[in-house]
Design a protein around this motif. Sequence first.
Motif, PDB file in Angstrom:
ATOM      1  N   ARG A   1       0.848  -1.196   0.000  1.00 45.92           N
ATOM      2  CA  ARG A   1       0.000   0.000   0.000  1.00 45.92           C
ATOM      3  C   ARG A   1       0.879   1.241   0.000  1.00 45.92           C
ATOM      4  NH1 ARG A   1      -4.476  -0.028   4.534  1.00 45.92           N
ATOM      5  NH2 ARG A   1      -2.684  -0.509   5.879  1.00 45.92           N
ATOM      6  N   ALA A   2       0.451   2.261  -0.746  1.00 46.20           N
ATOM      7  CA  ALA A   2       1.150   3.542  -0.762  1.00 46.20           C
ATOM      8  C   ALA A   2       0.611   4.416   0.366  1.00 46.20           C
ATOM      9  CB  ALA A   2       0.963   4.234  -2.110  1.00 46.20           C
ATOM     10  N   VAL A   3       1.503   5.231   0.953  1.00 45.98           N
ATOM     11  CA  VAL A   3       1.137   6.121   2.047  1.00 45.98           C
ATOM     12  C   VAL A   3       1.537   7.538   1.658  1.00 45.98           C
ATOM     13  CG1 VAL A   3       1.369   6.614   4.506  1.00 45.98           C
ATOM     14  CG2 VAL A   3       1.613   4.262   3.688  1.00 45.98           C
ATOM     15  N   ASP A   4       0.549   8.484   1.666  1.00 42.98           N
ATOM     16  CA  ASP A   4       0.899   9.857   1.308  1.00 42.98           C
ATOM     17  C   ASP A   4       1.318  10.641   2.541  1.00 42.98           C
ATOM     18  OD1 ASP A   4      -1.385  10.712   2.633  1.00 42.98           O
ATOM     19  OD2 ASP A   4      -2.563  11.040   0.819  1.00 42.98           O
ATOM     20  N   ARG A   5       1.704  11.902   2.326  1.00 43.16           N
ATOM     21  CA  ARG A   5       2.277  12.718   3.402  1.00 43.16           C
ATOM     22  C   ARG A   5       1.273  13.009   4.517  1.00 43.16           C
ATOM     23  NH1 ARG A   5       2.804  18.054  -0.468  1.00 43.16           N
ATOM     24  NH2 ARG A   5       0.575  18.250  -0.983  1.00 43.16           N
ATOM     25  N   ALA A   6      -0.019  12.898   4.212  1.00 43.39           N
ATOM     26  CA  ALA A   6      -1.028  13.133   5.244  1.00 43.39           C
ATOM     27  C   ALA A   6      -1.302  11.876   6.051  1.00 43.39           C
ATOM     28  CB  ALA A   6      -2.321  13.629   4.614  1.00 43.39           C
ATOM     29  N   GLY A   7      -0.821  10.727   5.569  1.00 44.48           N
ATOM     30  CA  GLY A   7      -1.085   9.471   6.252  1.00 44.48           C
ATOM     31  C   GLY A   7      -2.184   8.650   5.625  1.00 44.48           C
ATOM     32  N   ASN A   8      -2.722   9.095   4.472  1.00 48.58           N
ATOM     33  CA  ASN A   8      -3.727   8.294   3.772  1.00 48.58           C
ATOM     34  C   ASN A   8      -3.066   7.058   3.178  1.00 48.58           C
ATOM     35  OD1 ASN A   8      -6.177   9.994   3.923  1.00 48.58           O
ATOM     36  ND2 ASN A   8      -4.915  11.474   2.786  1.00 48.58           N
ATOM     37  N   HIS A   9      -3.750   5.908   3.324  1.00 49.84           N
ATOM     38  CA  HIS A   9      -3.277   4.656   2.741  1.00 49.84           C
ATOM     39  C   HIS A   9      -4.085   4.347   1.486  1.00 49.84           C
ATOM     40  CE1 HIS A   9      -1.295   4.244   6.569  1.00 49.84           C
ATOM     41  NE2 HIS A   9      -0.703   3.128   6.184  1.00 49.84           N
ATOM     42  N   SER A  10      -3.383   3.901   0.480  1.00 50.98           N
ATOM     43  CA  SER A  10      -4.063   3.517  -0.755  1.00 50.98           C
ATOM     44  C   SER A  10      -4.746   2.174  -0.592  1.00 50.98           C
ATOM     45  CB  SER A  10      -3.046   3.424  -1.888  1.00 50.98           C
ATOM     46  OG  SER A  10      -2.210   2.277  -1.702  1.00 50.98           O
ATOM     47  N   ALA A  11      -5.511   1.795  -1.605  1.00 54.89           N
ATOM     48  CA  ALA A  11      -6.014   0.420  -1.652  1.00 54.89           C
ATOM     49  C   ALA A  11      -4.823  -0.516  -1.849  1.00 54.89           C
ATOM     50  CB  ALA A  11      -7.017   0.272  -2.791  1.00 54.89           C
ATOM     51  N   SER A  12      -4.984  -1.778  -1.468  1.00 53.43           N
ATOM     52  CA  SER A  12      -3.875  -2.729  -1.485  1.00 53.43           C
ATOM     53  C   SER A  12      -3.647  -3.302  -2.875  1.00 53.43           C
ATOM     54  CB  SER A  12      -4.149  -3.875  -0.507  1.00 53.43           C
ATOM     55  OG  SER A  12      -4.255  -3.388   0.807  1.00 53.43           O
ATOM     56  N   THR A  13      -2.371  -3.488  -3.187  1.00 49.88           N
ATOM     57  CA  THR A  13      -1.971  -4.240  -4.368  1.00 49.88           C
ATOM     58  C   THR A  13      -1.471  -5.603  -3.906  1.00 49.88           C
ATOM     59  OG1 THR A  13      -1.378  -2.294  -5.669  1.00 49.88           O
ATOM     60  CG2 THR A  13      -0.327  -4.373  -6.277  1.00 49.88           C
ATOM     61  N   HIS A  14      -2.015  -6.678  -4.480  1.00 49.66           N
ATOM     62  CA  HIS A  14      -1.628  -8.040  -4.119  1.00 49.66           C
ATOM     63  C   HIS A  14      -0.724  -8.586  -5.235  1.00 49.66           C
ATOM     64  CE1 HIS A  14      -4.567  -8.422  -0.777  1.00 49.66           C
ATOM     65  NE2 HIS A  14      -5.207  -7.508  -1.479  1.00 49.66           N
ATOM     66  N   TYR A  15       0.526  -8.781  -4.916  1.00 51.54           N
ATOM     67  CA  TYR A  15       1.510  -9.239  -5.899  1.00 51.54           C
ATOM     68  C   TYR A  15       1.883 -10.675  -5.567  1.00 51.54           C
ATOM     69  CZ  TYR A  15       5.651  -9.216  -8.895  1.00 51.54           C
ATOM     70  OH  TYR A  15       6.579  -9.509  -9.868  1.00 51.54           O
TER      71      TYR A  15
END
Length: 769
Positions: free
Chosen positions: A390-404
């Motif tokens: 998951r990507a995390v932006d500077r505000a602390g928002n987490h993206s949806a998950s990528t399953h690899y």
Amino acid sequence: MRAVLIKAARVAVALAVVTTGVVATAAPAQAAQQPSNATAPVAAWATTDSRRPNDTITTGDAVVGSWLDDRGKKHTAKSYFTFDLTRFAGKRVVGASIAGAEAHVNDCAKPRSTELWVTRQTGDPTWVRQPREKTKLPGGTGHGCQWDYVEWDAGQAVQQAVASGRLTVALRITEQHQGDPAYGRRYGQLRLFVQYNTTPDAPTGLTVSGKPCGDTPLWVVRSWDGTRLAASVTDPDRFVGDPEARFAWWPQDAPGERTEVVTTAHSGSPAATRLPDTLADGRTYEFAVRGEDGMDASAWSPTCRFTTDYTAPGSPVVASDDFPTVTDPAKSHQGVPGELTFSAPGAADVVAYSWGDGIRQETVPVESPGAPVTVTYTPTGFGRTQLVVRAVDRAGNHSASTHYEFHVHETAPGIWAERYPEVGFPVDVLLLARQPNAVTFTYSVDGGPETTAPVDPAGPTTITLPAVTLPSPVITGWTTDAAGRKSAVSSAEIRVDGVAPEIELTPYDQVAGLPVELSVRAAQTGAVSVTYRIGSGEPTTVPLGADGTLRTTFTTDLVGWHAVHAVTRNAAGVASAEAETELFSDSGAPTVASTDYPRDQEAGGPGIPGAFTFTSPRPGVTAFRYALAYGEEQEVAAVDGAATVQITPMSPQSYYVRVRGVGANGLTTDDTYYHITVRRWLPQVASPQFPPGVAPGQPFEIVVTPTLPGSTEAVLAFDWTNQVVVPVGPDGTARHTHTQGQWGSSIRITTRTATGATSGEAHGYFPVG
């Protein structure tokens, strides 16, 4: 006036809620809290006397007006009080009163004419150096001739004097009546009561959703419980009530869109409020807080800035040559590290990536916002593997998950050993390499020294471990390829057959001290000795017989259930597994027998001795301790484990004879309880006057004939109360003359011997004739 100042009624001082702009809202403030109350200390006081014009008098009562002394000379006096107001500096005085009790009144026919004036502050007052009187205080009234609470309103005077830190007042009689002795009075010490309020402290410790404010704006993300503003708000008047906190927030670029909300700052906890969900995304806001107590308000705190960010970055992209996806041929191997690259195209504010494989989780920062990051990963498992990123932006928002997902080849070697090798014998272990190009095996047993062996390219490699011991060892191994890379690690437990011996006890339950036969049959190959232990005793080691069996006899003083352990050893000293069984040893409580008093049968009688024989099944018993019921315990010596005693019960009832055996070595058996029932020997009762009987008030003779041998007296109890003791005469009877009652005579009769044995109680009734 008194009720207002002393009881500290609420003072309604309203504070306006300021709101501007189209979004402004406000919660109503709570009712004003009560002001604080305090007594100002007296810094100095004195009385002045016209007959002592240069003296400052500081003893006795505070005298005002005129009076005549013993010689008929007239005196005129005023009294002065100075109060210390320094503790009220910086506080808002709401009200005040000065009060005192009258100690003496010259003439109750004259009305109270006492006045209180604010004076200039000078040195010690005298009659010739009187401080100038400036303002007369309202009040001074009271009930009755001599009143215990005369009060003046000093609120305005204290407000004007608090800056100087002192207030001086003159207590006097009005100018009109000051020279008339009839109006003179005496007072005790005056007291100054002050109502005041302290402005709350400026708020500190501002936070946004738990994050402390600083020089740069805080980032705010959307959460299930909203955005929470908080600050520490304190009130120096903490014993009066909880202060309130006024929160104000507004967009940084539109201060006119200001919103204010008032909340209560409960003692020990920060004041807080939650922002509405209507804040715009991507906008910077400011907020400040001030403390209020319903009477005064603190200064506003420094502003705190925060920026909203309600937009999460898109799902990251994962790429790797070392770990291609499951749609591509597998290249990775268990225990072999590789690299993966995470990126978030189009998301310039991504500052970190959170990733893991379900077992471990970590967050890796990027070098600059929006840049990709490369991580190193070493698979510990094998087969289909999934990473969640998951990507995390500077505000602390987490993206949806990528399953690899990718596939990992197993590299941990296979380890197999012979099933259940016997303890003390060598065992062959097969090692199968799974790592590509593996050249050596490395293994250790139970964490011991590492041993290296070459990999057999034709198939499994066989290694031989010397004599295995207990507990079952664990072999741990891995392979290494030509490049020096290690495979994953495998472990396997070698289940060793401990060949524990068989134990047999004959009998398995026995009286302590009696012999028990122990048989131990070895199962271990080449066993030559056995070590056995009874309970927690010391171990005993003896050689085994030619047939691999030990047969011996032992005795033990242990009582209850006890474990019996046995271990065999071969000539090399290798021990087998430990065998265990249980032995029950009874304490050997004695047996009791009596032909005079058979168990559970009515026999004998009070005062009639009986022979009781005690026998112990336990060796070593040298004496018996016994008692009848709860009587004093006695001891008798045992001969060949037996003894006979005489026991004489003294009343007809059921008894337990309690017996236990004791030995010279301190052993004590359990108690035996032998139950006996002593037969009653009830007396015979008759009267020569019955029949036909006698009328009420007439005497009649009662004749008691004992049946208990040796009875010397009879005890007669009439109507459950009166008791008479009658001796037994030479003719073997006890005779007593009794007067007949109105309704007949109820009687209870007992006979007893000189030694105190009692027959048991007979009951009779002689009716009216």
